[in-house]
Design a protein around this motif. Structure first.
Motif, short mmCIF file in Angstrom:
data_model
loop_
_atom_site.label_atom_id
_atom_site.label_comp_id
_atom_site.label_asym_id
_atom_site.label_seq_id
_atom_site.Cartn_x
_atom_site.Cartn_y
_atom_site.Cartn_z
N TRP A 27 0.84 -1.20 0.00
CA TRP A 27 0.00 0.00 0.00
C TRP A 27 0.88 1.25 0.00
CZ3 TRP A 27 -0.83 4.07 3.48
CH2 TRP A 27 -1.92 4.89 3.20
N LEU A 28 1.93 1.22 0.82
CA LEU A 28 2.86 2.36 0.84
C LEU A 28 3.50 2.57 -0.53
CD1 LEU A 28 4.64 1.72 4.26
CD2 LEU A 28 3.18 3.67 3.68
N MET A 29 3.94 1.47 -1.14
CA MET A 29 4.57 1.57 -2.46
C MET A 29 3.60 2.13 -3.50
SD MET A 29 6.78 -1.96 -2.47
CE MET A 29 7.42 -1.78 -4.12
N SER A 30 2.34 1.72 -3.44
CA SER A 30 1.37 2.21 -4.42
C SER A 30 1.11 3.70 -4.25
CB SER A 30 0.07 1.42 -4.35
OG SER A 30 -0.64 1.68 -3.17
N GLN A 31 1.05 4.18 -3.01
CA GLN A 31 0.87 5.61 -2.78
C GLN A 31 2.08 6.40 -3.29
OE1 GLN A 31 -2.14 6.65 -1.88
NE2 GLN A 31 -2.62 4.47 -1.81
N MET A 32 3.27 5.83 -3.07
CA MET A 32 4.49 6.48 -3.56
C MET A 32 4.51 6.52 -5.09
SD MET A 32 6.99 4.76 -0.75
CE MET A 32 8.53 5.27 -1.45
N ALA A 33 4.06 5.44 -5.73
CA ALA A 33 4.00 5.40 -7.19
C ALA A 33 3.00 6.43 -7.73
CB ALA A 33 3.63 4.00 -7.67
N PHE A 106 11.60 5.35 -8.50
CA PHE A 106 10.77 4.91 -9.62
C PHE A 106 11.34 5.45 -10.92
CE2 PHE A 106 7.95 5.02 -6.00
CZ PHE A 106 7.19 3.87 -6.14
N LYS A 107 11.28 4.64 -11.97
CA LYS A 107 11.64 5.11 -13.30
C LYS A 107 10.38 5.08 -14.14
CE LYS A 107 15.21 4.90 -16.72
NZ LYS A 107 16.51 4.32 -17.03
N PHE A 108 10.09 6.19 -14.81
CA PHE A 108 8.92 6.34 -15.67
C PHE A 108 9.37 6.58 -17.10
CE2 PHE A 108 7.30 7.40 -11.55
CZ PHE A 108 5.98 6.99 -11.55
#
Length: 128
Positions: A27-33, A106-108
């Motif tokens: 959940w933390l990772m998804s919010q950061m993404a 993250f790389k976009f």
């Protein structure tokens, strides 16, 4: 802490918890993404998709009701990509104490209307 503004601010709810009562790392990772994606879309002025997520650390824990703030900064700009660092801080529900609960990179890649990579920046008013 500096005078930076969060890209995401959200309260952890019971559905965000694992069976032990802690907030799921996913959940933390998804919010950061979501926060990093917002910055990528703004900077690249269009569709940005995650192609990698690395260097995650979870140095603290947060509880249900804590408020999560996600801060991001661009680390590198490539031709079609942006590398963004994200940091997540939890503020206790009934106070001001903050704890760093997660960080990662993250790389976009920017995509055009054809869903193919396109340059991050326009050249002469057009995408190169």
């Amino acid at each position: 802490m500096s005078d930076r503004s969060p890209l995401i601010r959200i309260t952890a709810m019971p559905t965000d918890l694992n069976p032990y009562g802690g907030v799921f790392g996913g959940w933390l990772m998804s919010q950061m993404a979501l926060g990093a994606g917002s910055l990528a879309s703004r900077e690249g002025k269009g569709k940005a998709v995650v192609v990698s997520a690395t260097d995650f650390a979870f140095p603290g824990a947060m509880a249900v009701g804590d408020e999560l703030s996600v801060y991001c900064e661009i680390l590198a700009t490539g031709n079609t990509s942006l590398t963004i660092a994200a940091e997540a801080l939890a503020r206790e529900r009934n106070g001001e104490a903050e704890t760093k609960v997660a960080s990662g990179t993250f790389k976009f890649v920017m995509l055009g209307d054809d869903d193919k990579p396109r340059p991050v920046r326009a050249v002469g008013g057009k995408w190169a």
